[in-house]
Design an enzyme around this catalytic site. Structure first.
Site, PDB file in Angstrom:
ATOM      1  N   GLN A 108       9.981   0.843   8.843  1.00 52.53           N
ATOM      2  CA  GLN A 108      10.883   1.881   8.354  1.00 52.53           C
ATOM      3  C   GLN A 108      10.085   3.138   8.009  1.00 52.53           C
ATOM      4  O   GLN A 108      10.646   4.186   7.771  1.00 52.53           O
ATOM      5  CB  GLN A 108      11.618   1.380   7.106  1.00 52.53           C
ATOM      6  N   HIS A 126      12.900   4.517  11.853  1.00 51.81           N
ATOM      7  CA  HIS A 126      13.367   5.701  11.111  1.00 51.81           C
ATOM      8  C   HIS A 126      12.657   6.975  11.558  1.00 51.81           C
ATOM      9  O   HIS A 126      12.723   8.003  10.866  1.00 51.81           O
ATOM     10  CB  HIS A 126      13.165   5.505   9.606  1.00 51.81           C
ATOM     11  N   SER A 194      12.427  -2.479  -0.391  1.00 53.83           N
ATOM     12  CA  SER A 194      13.342  -2.823  -1.485  1.00 53.83           C
ATOM     13  C   SER A 194      14.628  -3.460  -0.989  1.00 53.83           C
ATOM     14  O   SER A 194      15.422  -3.949  -1.791  1.00 53.83           O
ATOM     15  CB  SER A 194      13.697  -1.541  -2.257  1.00 53.83           C
ATOM     16  N   ALA A 236       0.498  -5.427  -1.639  1.00 49.34           N
ATOM     17  CA  ALA A 236       0.379  -5.674  -0.196  1.00 49.34           C
ATOM     18  C   ALA A 236      -1.068  -5.816   0.244  1.00 49.34           C
ATOM     19  O   ALA A 236      -1.391  -6.659   1.078  1.00 49.34           O
ATOM     20  CB  ALA A 236       1.065  -4.546   0.570  1.00 49.34           C
TER      21      ALA A 236
HETATM   22  N1  APR Z   1       2.612  -3.700  -2.402  1.00 50.12           N
HETATM   23  C1  APR Z   1       3.763  -4.343  -2.018  1.00 50.12           C
HETATM   24  N2  APR Z   1       5.016  -3.852  -2.259  1.00 50.12           N
HETATM   25  C2  APR Z   1       5.089  -2.687  -2.934  1.00 50.12           C
HETATM   26  C3  APR Z   1       3.941  -1.977  -3.390  1.00 50.12           C
HETATM   27  C4  APR Z   1       2.668  -2.539  -3.082  1.00 50.12           C
HETATM   28  N3  APR Z   1       1.536  -1.946  -3.451  1.00 50.12           N
HETATM   29  N4  APR Z   1       4.352  -0.852  -4.050  1.00 50.12           N
HETATM   30  C5  APR Z   1       5.709  -0.876  -4.013  1.00 50.12           C
HETATM   31  N5  APR Z   1       6.143  -1.982  -3.359  1.00 50.12           N
HETATM   32  C6  APR Z   1       7.532  -2.376  -3.082  1.00 50.12           C
HETATM   33  C7  APR Z   1       8.491  -2.040  -4.201  1.00 50.12           C
HETATM   34  O1  APR Z   1       8.581  -3.107  -5.101  1.00 50.12           O
HETATM   35  C8  APR Z   1       9.809  -1.831  -3.444  1.00 50.12           C
HETATM   36  O2  APR Z   1      10.501  -3.055  -3.310  1.00 50.12           O
HETATM   37  O3  APR Z   1       7.952  -1.614  -1.968  1.00 50.12           O
HETATM   38  C9  APR Z   1       9.343  -1.366  -2.060  1.00 50.12           C
HETATM   39  C10 APR Z   1       9.580   0.112  -1.767  1.00 50.12           C
HETATM   40  O4  APR Z   1      10.961   0.330  -1.724  1.00 50.12           O
HETATM   41  P1  APR Z   1      11.563   1.767  -1.342  1.00 50.12           P
HETATM   42  O5  APR Z   1      10.868   2.810  -2.105  1.00 50.12           O
HETATM   43  O6  APR Z   1      13.030   1.642  -1.491  1.00 50.12           O
HETATM   44  O7  APR Z   1      11.145   1.967   0.179  1.00 50.12           O
HETATM   45  P2  APR Z   1      11.778   1.318   1.486  1.00 50.12           P
HETATM   46  O8  APR Z   1      12.373  -0.024   1.214  1.00 50.12           O
HETATM   47  O9  APR Z   1      10.783   1.388   2.567  1.00 50.12           O
HETATM   48  O10 APR Z   1      12.982   2.364   1.789  1.00 50.12           O
HETATM   49  C11 APR Z   1      13.801   2.132   2.900  1.00 50.12           C
HETATM   50  O11 APR Z   1      14.953   4.195   2.526  1.00 50.12           O
HETATM   51  O12 APR Z   1      14.728   6.304   1.763  1.00 50.12           O
HETATM   52  C12 APR Z   1      14.923   5.567   2.893  1.00 50.12           C
HETATM   53  O13 APR Z   1      14.394   6.013   5.169  1.00 50.12           O
HETATM   54  C13 APR Z   1      13.819   5.744   3.915  1.00 50.12           C
HETATM   55  O14 APR Z   1      12.632   4.075   5.208  1.00 50.12           O
HETATM   56  C14 APR Z   1      13.132   4.373   3.927  1.00 50.12           C
HETATM   57  C15 APR Z   1      14.243   3.447   3.497  1.00 50.12           C
END
Ligand code: APR
Length: 250
Positions: A108, A126, A194, A236
């Site tokens: 994503q 995306h 998330s 991660a």
């Molecule tokens: N290691 C593992 N997981 C992590 C870390 C880390 N260091 N830091 C944060 N996270 C996790 C958080 O707990 C959360 O569940 O990564 C996730 C990030 O979630 P979001 O910020 O919602 O990002 P994402 O899920 O990629 O968003 C999806 O939403 O805004 C749109 O198009 C955009 O691609 C994006 C989509």
């Protein structure tokens, strides 16, 4: 018992052949790229409606271009982390380790850290920061500079370039390939997302319906956690290499 064997121990599966991996912003967090919804994340700093919809672009293209110009420049100063690198090892060694083995990497993320880590086949559902999309001729061009000064499209010459990013309300890219990969896979792994945004957030349910084993690697439980056979929590850069090592060295 090592965590790596829990899916196998519970008889959830034998050695997987085809693996589909979905990554989100969490895999790039430790490279210094803000996630979207964590504390202090992008969507706390900016309103989605102002910068990430086609309506926002029509209303105030300069605001949107400035937002993505800033992110496009910032991403190029960041480096892949051990999680990106571990997935490269899996992509390269799994087909050797398991005859017929294959890894499909779907992200994503719009950064290029998977590719700079060494991944050769990445499905950017995306879009990508380092790509510009011409709204006049529909061409996509590799692009690493700003767009706010309305440069000409390399293909048609018209100054109609926008960020090649899938905004809210737009259709993600390469969905047919992703569905095909899921329909042929044995294991679905979700890393650093998330589970807040569809259609990506729905892949785990589809994977369960297709009979795949499912594994979540995340800092905290995602919104779709309940659908995964197994969830491993942690950063991660630690849990992804541990999972890959567990798979390759088992
Ligand atoms: N290691 C593992 N997981 C992590 C870390 C880390 N260091 N830091 C944060 N996270 C996790 C958080 O707990 C959360 O569940 O990564 C996730 C990030 O979630 P979001 O910020 O919602 O990002 P994402 O899920 O990629 O968003 C999806 O939403 O805004 C749109 O198009 C955009 O691609 C994006 C989509």
């Amino acid at each position: 018992m090592t965590a790596a064997r829990s899916l196998w121990h519970e008889g959830a599966m034998t050695t997987p052949h085809k693996i589909v991996i979905l990554t989100g912003a969490g895999i790039s967090a430790e490279s210094g790229i803000d996630t979207f919804r964590d504390g202090g994340g992008l969507w706390e700093q900016h309103r989605v409606e102002d910068v990430a919809t086609p309506e926002a672009f029509a209303r105030d293209p300069e605001l949107v271009q400035r937002f993505y110009d800033m992110r496009r420049a910032a991403v190029q100063t960041k480096l892949p982390n051990p999680a990106h690198v571990a997935l490269v090892r899996l992509e390269r060694e799994w087909p050797v380790r398991v005859p017929g083995g294959d890894v499909t990497l779907v992200t994503q993320n719009v950064d290029d850290l998977h590719e700079r880590g060494g991944s050769l086949r990445v499905i950017h559902m995306h879009g990508e920061h380092l790509s510009a999309w011409c709204t006049a001729c529909d061409a996509r061009s590799r692009w690493d500079g700003p767009l706010i000064h309305r440069p000409a499209c390399p293909a048609c010459g018209v100054p109609a370039l926008r960020p090649d990013i899938v905004w809210f309300g737009e259709i993600p890219y390469r969905m047919d390939e992703i569905h095909e990969a899921l329909s042929e896979a044995d294991l679905f792994v979700s890393i650093g997302t998330s589970g807040a945004v569809y259609p990506a957030a729905g892949f785990v349910r589809l994977a369960r319906e297709l009979g795949l084993a499912t594994l979540e690697l995340n800092l905290e439980r995602s919104q779709g956690s309940g659908w995964f056979h197994e969830t491993r929590l942690g950063a991660a850069s630690e849990i992804v290499p541990a999972w890959v090592d567990g798979l390759l060295d088992a």
